[in-house]
Write a protein that holds these residues in place. Sequence first.
Motif, short mmCIF file in Angstrom:
data_model
loop_
_atom_site.label_atom_id
_atom_site.label_comp_id
_atom_site.label_asym_id
_atom_site.label_seq_id
_atom_site.Cartn_x
_atom_site.Cartn_y
_atom_site.Cartn_z
N LEU A 169 43.55 42.13 29.79
CA LEU A 169 44.25 43.31 30.28
C LEU A 169 43.88 43.59 31.74
N ALA A 170 42.60 43.47 32.04
CA ALA A 170 42.15 43.76 33.40
C ALA A 170 42.77 42.82 34.41
N ALA A 171 42.98 41.57 34.02
CA ALA A 171 43.59 40.60 34.93
C ALA A 171 45.00 41.03 35.33
N ARG A 172 45.66 41.79 34.47
CA ARG A 172 47.00 42.29 34.81
C ARG A 172 46.92 43.52 35.72
N PHE A 173 45.97 44.40 35.48
CA PHE A 173 45.95 45.68 36.19
C PHE A 173 45.08 45.67 37.45
N ALA A 174 44.09 44.78 37.53
CA ALA A 174 43.20 44.75 38.69
C ALA A 174 43.98 44.39 39.94
N GLN A 175 43.76 45.17 40.99
CA GLN A 175 44.47 44.98 42.26
C GLN A 175 43.51 44.46 43.32
N PRO A 176 44.02 43.65 44.25
CA PRO A 176 43.14 43.08 45.28
C PRO A 176 42.39 44.16 46.05
N HIS A 177 41.13 43.84 46.35
CA HIS A 177 40.29 44.68 47.22
C HIS A 177 40.08 46.08 46.64
N THR A 178 39.91 46.15 45.32
CA THR A 178 39.62 47.42 44.67
C THR A 178 38.37 47.28 43.82
N THR A 179 37.86 48.44 43.42
CA THR A 179 36.68 48.51 42.56
C THR A 179 37.11 48.60 41.10
N LEU A 180 36.40 47.90 40.22
CA LEU A 180 36.59 47.98 38.78
C LEU A 180 35.34 48.60 38.18
N TYR A 181 35.51 49.51 37.22
CA TYR A 181 34.37 50.21 36.64
C TYR A 181 34.18 49.84 35.18
N ASP A 182 32.93 49.60 34.81
CA ASP A 182 32.51 49.46 33.41
C ASP A 182 31.55 50.61 33.15
N LEU A 183 32.07 51.69 32.54
CA LEU A 183 31.30 52.92 32.37
C LEU A 183 30.65 52.94 31.00
N GLY A 184 29.34 53.13 30.98
CA GLY A 184 28.59 52.96 29.74
C GLY A 184 28.50 51.49 29.41
N CYS A 185 28.02 50.73 30.39
CA CYS A 185 28.12 49.26 30.34
C CYS A 185 27.18 48.64 29.32
N SER A 186 26.18 49.36 28.84
CA SER A 186 25.13 48.81 27.96
C SER A 186 24.61 47.49 28.54
N LEU A 187 24.74 46.39 27.82
CA LEU A 187 24.20 45.12 28.32
C LEU A 187 25.20 44.32 29.15
N GLY A 188 26.35 44.92 29.44
CA GLY A 188 27.27 44.31 30.40
C GLY A 188 28.25 43.32 29.83
N ALA A 189 28.57 43.40 28.53
CA ALA A 189 29.52 42.45 27.95
C ALA A 189 30.89 42.54 28.62
N VAL A 190 31.37 43.77 28.85
CA VAL A 190 32.67 43.93 29.51
C VAL A 190 32.60 43.46 30.96
N THR A 191 31.52 43.80 31.64
CA THR A 191 31.36 43.36 33.03
C THR A 191 31.38 41.84 33.12
#
Length: 247
Positions: free
Chosen positions: A50-72
Amino acid sequence: MSQEPDRLFAQPLAQVADFVFNEDVARVFPDMIKRSVPGYPTIVENISVLAARFAQPHTTLYDLGCSLGAVTQALRRHVRADGCRVIAVDNSAAMVERCSEYLHSQDSMFQELLPVEVIEADILALAFQPTSLVALNFTLQFIAIERRPELLARIRQALLPGGALILSEKLRFEDAIEDELLTALHLDFKRANGYSELEIAQKRSAIEKVMLPDSLQTHRQRLLDAGFSQVLPWFQCLNFASLIALP
């Protein structure tokens, strides 16, 4: 890195304290969440799609409550938009420390990953930068109910046109029979993954005052009230679901 099995509630406890994301939990968290949350690996991997569709060039992506970083980690592997970076945030020092270690290990295994900054902070106090993708993966349910609207409103304000919020949560159901059945099936899922009745009972006692799930209807209305234009459920397994909220 080595992962320990979750045996935190395997022995009788004289007093079951409220659940805290401390070093003990961080140490067994990968095993705990895999055996406790139906569909968790599928959700994480598809967040990156999903992120690959919505992520835009030169922007920040947030993983809030990242725990051990699986989403990151998933975002770093699959998002290809030029100039993106990930900010991973958690308020648990133990989680942040181990998340940083996991990401360092990922750096040694893959090339051309998105840059990432791991921050120990309260997401309620975070100053958001303009963003095209925010992931709240089983995080909102641990925030005080009265603070949830303001967080979602601030995320909405930071989201760029064409971006998205991905929200994954445990659900409660307004129909009592439906709620009872899906809760029972979730307990069956835990038993099938090797948790004993003692572990299930003690974990429930520890978390019931800490994790407060909402219904799908409540999530949808709260997101619309925060200024999102559309709320699309894209995944559900038993009483766990993930939504896409569009600005």
